[in-house]
Write a protein that holds these residues in place. Structure first.
Motif, PDB file in Angstrom:
ATOM      1  N   UNK A  12      45.608  26.605  38.901  1.00 49.24           N
ATOM      2  CA  UNK A  12      44.269  26.949  38.414  1.00 49.24           C
ATOM      3  C   UNK A  12      43.953  28.412  38.697  1.00 49.24           C
ATOM      4  N   UNK A  13      44.365  28.891  39.882  1.00 49.31           N
ATOM      5  CA  UNK A  13      44.133  30.294  40.211  1.00 49.31           C
ATOM      6  C   UNK A  13      44.964  31.196  39.300  1.00 49.31           C
ATOM      7  N   UNK A  14      46.224  30.819  39.069  1.00 49.61           N
ATOM      8  CA  UNK A  14      47.064  31.611  38.166  1.00 49.61           C
ATOM      9  C   UNK A  14      46.433  31.718  36.786  1.00 49.61           C
ATOM     10  N   UNK A  15      45.870  30.615  36.327  1.00 49.88           N
ATOM     11  CA  UNK A  15      45.217  30.616  35.027  1.00 49.88           C
ATOM     12  C   UNK A  15      44.007  31.544  35.023  1.00 49.88           C
ATOM     13  N   UNK A  16      43.236  31.513  36.117  1.00 50.76           N
ATOM     14  CA  UNK A  16      42.055  32.373  36.220  1.00 50.76           C
ATOM     15  C   UNK A  16      42.455  33.841  36.274  1.00 50.76           C
ATOM     16  N   UNK A  17      43.539  34.139  36.991  1.00 46.11           N
ATOM     17  CA  UNK A  17      44.039  35.511  37.066  1.00 46.11           C
ATOM     18  C   UNK A  17      44.458  35.988  35.679  1.00 46.11           C
ATOM     19  N   UNK A  18      45.218  35.163  34.961  1.00 46.01           N
ATOM     20  CA  UNK A  18      45.689  35.531  33.625  1.00 46.01           C
ATOM     21  C   UNK A  18      44.519  35.732  32.659  1.00 46.01           C
ATOM     22  N   UNK A  19      43.505  34.873  32.777  1.00 41.55           N
ATOM     23  CA  UNK A  19      42.338  34.972  31.896  1.00 41.55           C
ATOM     24  C   UNK A  19      41.588  36.277  32.135  1.00 41.55           C
ATOM     25  N   UNK A  29      49.140  38.354  51.259  1.00 38.99           N
ATOM     26  CA  UNK A  29      49.872  39.149  50.281  1.00 38.99           C
ATOM     27  C   UNK A  29      50.832  38.278  49.475  1.00 38.99           C
ATOM     28  N   UNK A  30      51.552  37.395  50.162  1.00 43.77           N
ATOM     29  CA  UNK A  30      52.522  36.536  49.473  1.00 43.77           C
ATOM     30  C   UNK A  30      51.815  35.551  48.542  1.00 43.77           C
ATOM     31  N   UNK A  31      50.736  34.929  49.021  1.00 46.03           N
ATOM     32  CA  UNK A  31      50.041  33.965  48.171  1.00 46.03           C
ATOM     33  C   UNK A  31      49.402  34.676  46.977  1.00 46.03           C
ATOM     34  N   UNK A  32      48.924  35.895  47.179  1.00 49.81           N
ATOM     35  CA  UNK A  32      48.347  36.646  46.060  1.00 49.81           C
ATOM     36  C   UNK A  32      49.399  36.902  44.992  1.00 49.81           C
ATOM     37  N   UNK A  74      42.196  33.058  47.161  1.00 52.46           N
ATOM     38  CA  UNK A  74      42.627  33.703  45.922  1.00 52.46           C
ATOM     39  C   UNK A  74      41.578  33.541  44.825  1.00 52.46           C
ATOM     40  N   UNK A  75      40.987  32.355  44.747  1.00 48.23           N
ATOM     41  CA  UNK A  75      39.946  32.113  43.751  1.00 48.23           C
ATOM     42  C   UNK A  75      38.736  33.017  44.004  1.00 48.23           C
ATOM     43  N   UNK A  76      38.417  33.228  45.279  1.00 46.18           N
ATOM     44  CA  UNK A  76      37.313  34.136  45.618  1.00 46.18           C
ATOM     45  C   UNK A  76      37.641  35.553  45.176  1.00 46.18           C
TER      46      UNK A  76
END
Length: 225
Positions: free
Chosen positions: A75-82, A111-114, A209-211
């Motif tokens: 979900x976070x990856x999707x939000x980042x891409x959007x 850093x790694x999770x980001x 990450x979502x924040x």
């Protein structure tokens, strides 16, 4: 110190640097530095001028893509891409470790999770100065600066970073802070302009990450509109 003491200290430091350049044993020169009342900071500074400063390996680059692709991470990856599509640019964050704090594990996990979440991450290791963090943030044109401090120096170092960004014309870059930070200090940091403060109770990496995405969206989308 009196002039004689200062002169002896200066001579001792010059001898230390000369020995370092020549590849000689540093022990005799170091002993003379001690006798001349040279401080450990002056001693170390002289050697840094010759050898440079060690940056501990972080292991971040070798740890990309290790997180399990859970629903939360996807979900976070999707939000980042959007958000990247909206801004027309890769989301870049800088993770900085200022001061003498050598505990890098938390910053490296972030850093790694980001990176796993799709961010481009700039992480240059530990013991950075506020000036180095500001310079990197400006040079890399980052969307967010994350500062990790576990040494208790957050009330001294974070304001320097905020002031440095404003002086560099980059005061619109949001800054978040993580570390051992009392709530009273966290409130003061937010008053100074810090976008968010994370403490050990905030252990959900995907939530953090979502924040990050929300904070970047709030600053960049509102600026575009």
């Amino acid at each position: 110190a009196d002039p004689v003491t200062r002169e002896r200290a200066a001579t001792a430091l010059a001898r230390l640097k000369a020995a370092a350049v020549a590849g000689e044993s540093l022990m005799p020169a170091s002993l003379e530095c001690a006798r001349a009342e040279v401080t450990t900071g002056e001693w170390a500074g002289a050697l840094r001028e010759v050898f440079g400063e060690f940056r501990a390996p972080t292991g971040v680059s070798g740890s990309v893509g290790v997180a399990e692709a859970t629903d939360e991470l996807l979900a976070v990856r999707s939000a980042v891409a959007e958000l990247e599509a909206q801004l027309g640019a890769k989301l870049r964050i800088l993770v900085g470790k200022p001061g003498l704090d050598g505990h890098s594990n938390g910053a490296e996990q972030i850093a790694v999770r980001a990176r796993d979440a799709g961010f481009e991450v700039i992480y240059q290791g530990i013991r950075l100065t506020p000036q180095e963090i500001v310079a990197a943030a400006v040079a890399e044109d980052v969307h967010l600066v994350g500062v990790s401090i576990l040494s208790g120096s957050h009330m001294e170092l974070v304001p320097e970073i905020l002031e440095g960004l404003r002086a560099a014309g980059a005061g619109d870059i949001p800054v978040v802070v993580g570390g051992i930070i009392p709530e009273s200090d966290a409130a003061k940091l937010r008053e100074l302009g810090v976008a968010a403060v994370f403490t050990p109770k905030d252990f959900g990496l995907n939530e953090i990450m979502a924040r990050f995405v929300d904070i970047i969206r709030a600053t960049r989308i509102s600026a575009v509109v």
